[in-house]
Design an enzyme around this catalytic site. Structure first.
Site, PDB file in Angstrom:
ATOM      1  N   CYS A 180       6.226  -6.995   7.026  1.00  0.00           N
ATOM      2  CA  CYS A 180       7.330  -6.542   7.870  1.00  0.00           C
ATOM      3  C   CYS A 180       7.627  -7.620   8.891  1.00  0.00           C
ATOM      4  CB  CYS A 180       6.969  -5.235   8.573  1.00  0.00           C
ATOM      5  SG  CYS A 180       8.348  -4.568   9.536  1.00  0.00           S
ATOM      6  N   CYS A 209       1.185  -2.480  15.422  1.00  0.00           N
ATOM      7  CA  CYS A 209       1.218  -2.187  13.982  1.00  0.00           C
ATOM      8  C   CYS A 209       0.510  -3.274  13.189  1.00  0.00           C
ATOM      9  CB  CYS A 209       2.668  -2.055  13.523  1.00  0.00           C
ATOM     10  SG  CYS A 209       2.808  -1.862  11.749  1.00  0.00           S
ATOM     11  N   CYS A 256       3.342   8.475   1.412  1.00  0.00           N
ATOM     12  CA  CYS A 256       3.854   7.472   2.353  1.00  0.00           C
ATOM     13  C   CYS A 256       4.133   6.202   1.548  1.00  0.00           C
ATOM     14  CB  CYS A 256       2.805   7.242   3.430  1.00  0.00           C
ATOM     15  SG  CYS A 256       3.306   6.065   4.689  1.00  0.00           S
ATOM     16  N   CYS A 284       6.099  -5.057  15.469  1.00  0.00           N
ATOM     17  CA  CYS A 284       5.722  -4.122  16.538  1.00  0.00           C
ATOM     18  C   CYS A 284       4.289  -4.422  16.984  1.00  0.00           C
ATOM     19  CB  CYS A 284       5.839  -2.679  16.053  1.00  0.00           C
ATOM     20  SG  CYS A 284       7.515  -2.224  15.589  1.00  0.00           S
ATOM     21  N   GLU A 324       0.821  -1.206   0.000  1.00  0.00           N
ATOM     22  CA  GLU A 324       0.000   0.000   0.000  1.00  0.00           C
ATOM     23  C   GLU A 324       0.856   1.257   0.000  1.00  0.00           C
ATOM     24  OE1 GLU A 324      -4.137  -1.453   1.978  1.00  0.00           O
ATOM     25  OE2 GLU A 324      -2.547  -0.944   3.369  1.00  0.00           O
ATOM     26  N   CYS A 377      -2.159   5.903   9.866  1.00  0.00           N
ATOM     27  CA  CYS A 377      -0.904   5.332  10.306  1.00  0.00           C
ATOM     28  C   CYS A 377      -1.123   4.009  11.032  1.00  0.00           C
ATOM     29  CB  CYS A 377      -0.256   6.329  11.246  1.00  0.00           C
ATOM     30  SG  CYS A 377       1.470   6.130  11.351  1.00  0.00           S
TER      31      CYS A 377
END
Ligand code: SF4
Length: 388
Positions: A111, A118, A104, A115, A91, A342
């Site tokens: 990933c 996230c 962004c 985290c 994205e 975010c």
């Protein structure tokens, strides 16, 4: 397979053209056609010699990303979902503001850092993106938006790039640096170093390398004032710890285009948002590293087991930092109606490193509650993965 010309920074393209027996100025012309004009058809590159166009047609291409979907938010935010093959999608988000447009950009399909807060981390990790796949996000967005907004020649839609999409950019360093060079190059996008930001979860040795190779603005995802809590929120912290991270930030400032580091801090209800934790942050950074704090409202997703801090707690937290003379902003949430805010970027990823399963096991044992002792609550979870 034809060479993807989006994979090259200018030096790389000059080398490629030299291999075709062409002079450097031809590479500059080609680079400008691709990035400044958004052209992918060699036949339309009218000032290139016909012989060069013929050579390029036989061995090269400008490989755009296939668009799976595009969503436009009520606030003007645009989110693209791109197919990067193998069942993976990434994205990219455009955030318009009164005085600038920010893109962004993603650096990986998924990933591996994991985290806790996230959504991308919970998707797991598939692979690094190539330089061409990173640059293609900017190429597509810039030229789409220019056409859509009816911008005149020389006007740009995107002034700011933040490497804050899916992935930890410093874990894909070899592809990242040529992509940054193309963003900065005056023959391509010509962005200021101050307006290209790499956001990292805190890879100390790679921060040092970036300082030497291609210093741009740096944002560091801090999220906690001490190692006990940060180890839980950002598992990568276990490798180096906060003190080594701050030392790397101080070194980075020697070469950085800005005279401060931005610390990102996701506000998690009852976990990292108390006034005492704000005071601990002040003690951590004051007199040591010039910085600004950006407080980010958490965008909840069920698997996290976490909640967004109430607005008044965020304001009180910000006040402690500001009273200590630290510039502090609270990020406006944009594009929530299209899941572009975010931490909401999830894409679709073939999880080759089983991050999803590890996180699911952790979520199962972590109580979903506001914690008075956040570290002790989070410490019940076995950590996994590494960390923007
Ligand atoms: S490093 Fe960035 S993308 Fe990866 S899990 Fe952490 S916050 Fe998410």
């Amino acid at each position: 397979m034809p060479a993807n010309l989006l994979d090259f920074d200018l030096e790389g393209l000059a080398d490629f053209c030299a291999g075709l027996g062409e002079k450097r100025f031809r590479a500059v012309q080609l680079y400008r056609w691709i990035h400044q004009k958004g052209e992918s058809d060699f036949e339309r590159m009218s000032d290139l010699a016909k012989s060069l166009r013929a050579k390029l047609a036989g061995c090269a291409a400008v490989q755009r990303l296939a668009v799976i979907s595009e969503h436009v938010s009520a606030d003007g935010t645009v989110k693209w979902l791109f197919d990067v093959g193998g069942g993976n999608a990434i994205e990219t988000v455009f955030i318009p503001e009164a005085d600038r447009g920010t893109l962004c950009v993603s650096s990986q399909a998924g990933c591996a850092v994991g985290c806790r807060f996230c959504s991308t981390g919970h998707q797991g990790f598939s692979r690094n993106l190539s330089t061409g796949e990173i640059v293609a996000q900017l190429w597509h967005a810039e030229h789409q938006l220019r056409a859509r907004l009816g911008l005149a020649a020389g006007e740009r839609a995107i002034d700011n790039v933040v490497m804050m999409g899916m992935g930890e950019p410093l874990q894909n360093y070899a592809a990242l640096v040529p992509a940054l060079r193309t963003m900065l190059d005056d023959h391509a996008y010509g962005l200021s170093r101050r307006r290209v930001t790499v956001s990292t979860s805190g890879m100390v040795t790679m921060i040092d390398r970036l300082r030497q190779d291609c210093p741009v603005a740096l944002a560091v995802s801090l999220h906690a004032p001490d190692d006990a809590l940060r180890d839980q929120l950002v598992p990568l912290n276990r490798k180096d710890g906060i003190q080594a991270l701050l030392d790397a930030c101080v070194r980075y400032l020697e070469a950085a285009p800005r005279d401060f580091i931005t610390f990102e801090y996701c506000m998690l209800d009852g976990v990292n948002d108390s006034p005492a934790q704000a005071q601990a942050l002040v003690r951590l950074v004051q007199g040591r590293v010039l910085c600004k704090f950006n407080l980010i409202p958490f965008n909840p997703f069920p698997a996290s087991g976490l909640h967004r801090s109430p607005r008044e707690r965020v304001l009180a937290f910000a006040q402690v930092l500001q009273d200590a003379g630290i510039i502090t902003t609270i990020r406006k949430t944009r594009g929530e109606d299209i899941d572009a805010a975010c931490g909401q970027l999830a894409g679709e990823v073939q999880d080759r490193t089983a991050v999803q399963q590890r996180l699911a096991r952790r979520s199962a044992v972590i109580p979903i509650a506001a914690a008075s002792s956040a570290a002790s609550v989070l410490a019940s979870a076995p950590a996994s993965g590494v960390a923007s």
